[in-house]
Design a protein around this motif. Sequence first.
Motif, PDB file in Angstrom:
ATOM      1  N   ASP A   1       0.960  -1.760  -0.411  1.00  0.00           N
ATOM      2  CA  ASP A   1       0.180   0.138  -0.003  1.00  0.00           C
ATOM      3  C   ASP A   1       0.968   1.080  -0.079  1.00  0.00           C
ATOM      4  N   TYR A   2       0.398   2.061   0.041  1.00  0.00           N
ATOM      5  CA  TYR A   2       1.131   3.573   0.260  1.00  0.00           C
ATOM      6  C   TYR A   2       1.822   3.465   0.970  1.00  0.00           C
ATOM      7  N   ALA A   3       1.411   2.964   2.366  1.00  0.00           N
ATOM      8  CA  ALA A   3       2.547   3.424   3.450  1.00  0.00           C
ATOM      9  C   ALA A   3       3.933   3.007   3.597  1.00  0.00           C
ATOM     10  N   VAL A   4       4.566   4.268   4.491  1.00  0.00           N
ATOM     11  CA  VAL A   4       6.086   3.941   4.060  1.00  0.00           C
ATOM     12  C   VAL A   4       6.537   3.972   5.247  1.00  0.00           C
ATOM     13  N   HIS A   5       7.124   2.638   5.721  1.00  0.00           N
ATOM     14  CA  HIS A   5       7.856   2.666   7.277  1.00  0.00           C
ATOM     15  C   HIS A   5       8.992   2.815   7.995  1.00  0.00           C
TER      16      HIS A   5
ATOM     17  N   ASN B   1       9.120   4.241  15.957  1.00  0.00           N
ATOM     18  CA  ASN B   1       8.295   3.593  14.516  1.00  0.00           C
ATOM     19  C   ASN B   1       7.606   5.220  13.969  1.00  0.00           C
ATOM     20  N   LEU B   2       7.568   5.504  12.360  1.00  0.00           N
ATOM     21  CA  LEU B   2       7.422   6.457  11.487  1.00  0.00           C
ATOM     22  C   LEU B   2       6.808   5.609  11.269  1.00  0.00           C
ATOM     23  N   VAL B   3       5.877   6.496   9.876  1.00  0.00           N
ATOM     24  CA  VAL B   3       4.445   5.807   9.463  1.00  0.00           C
ATOM     25  C   VAL B   3       4.631   7.577   8.347  1.00  0.00           C
TER      26      VAL B   3
ATOM     27  N   PRO C   1       4.747  13.023   2.655  1.00  0.00           N
ATOM     28  CA  PRO C   1       6.275  12.958   2.412  1.00  0.00           C
ATOM     29  C   PRO C   1       6.527  14.994   2.311  1.00  0.00           C
ATOM     30  N   LEU C   2       5.201  15.165   1.975  1.00  0.00           N
ATOM     31  CA  LEU C   2       5.420  16.340   1.352  1.00  0.00           C
ATOM     32  C   LEU C   2       5.568  17.574   3.415  1.00  0.00           C
ATOM     33  N   GLU C   3       4.242  16.836   4.248  1.00  0.00           N
ATOM     34  CA  GLU C   3       4.133  17.076   5.615  1.00  0.00           C
ATOM     35  C   GLU C   3       5.304  16.974   5.840  1.00  0.00           C
ATOM     36  N   LEU C   4       5.484  15.587   5.768  1.00  0.00           N
ATOM     37  CA  LEU C   4       6.697  14.991   6.992  1.00  0.00           C
ATOM     38  C   LEU C   4       7.974  16.051   6.416  1.00  0.00           C
TER      39      LEU C   4
ATOM     40  N   ARG D   1       8.510  24.145 -11.524  1.00  0.00           N
ATOM     41  CA  ARG D   1       8.898  22.813 -11.483  1.00  0.00           C
ATOM     42  C   ARG D   1       8.027  21.802  -9.900  1.00  0.00           C
ATOM     43  N   VAL D   2       8.638  20.614 -10.216  1.00  0.00           N
ATOM     44  CA  VAL D   2       7.673  19.617  -9.285  1.00  0.00           C
ATOM     45  C   VAL D   2       7.541  20.155  -7.369  1.00  0.00           C
ATOM     46  N   GLY D   3       9.284  20.632  -6.862  1.00  0.00           N
ATOM     47  CA  GLY D   3       8.922  20.696  -5.854  1.00  0.00           C
ATOM     48  C   GLY D   3       8.477  22.298  -5.276  1.00  0.00           C
TER      49      GLY D   3
END
Length: 149
Positions: free
Chosen positions: A15-19, A26-28, A43-46, A94-96
Amino acid sequence: MAIKRISINAEMGSDYAVHAQIRGHNLVIDQPKPGGTDLGPTPLELFLFSLAGCVASIARIAAGQQKIDLRGMQVVVEGDLNSAGLLGKPTDDRVGFQSIQIAAEIDADLSDEAKQAFLDEVCARCPLHDNIHYTTVVVHELSAAGCIA
């Protein structure tokens, strides 16, 4: 010059979750529903949270060094981006992030001018602020299966 390498090992399943486990924490990272399962920030919020955390952490270090009684600090970080590129749509942007704004409220017995000078110094010392403000070489490569430790 002493160079310290910081390494993060992140894993994504079906799924989309990255651990990731970082020093026992433990971060998600996840996407909101319906695509993701909303287990954590995107990822953008993090990324923006990491910048806020770095600014606040450096402020705490600098305040201690300068004998400033920093009772607290609120850091708001906002970023503006055109999401078309990351969604695979054509764009001239640009993408960023096009811009990132940092606003800090500093709870210390300092004048507004001294608070601004302190914030300027903190941002100049913040590694994440530096990486965003200046060009940093980023290299990406495909690793052979089973070679990542």
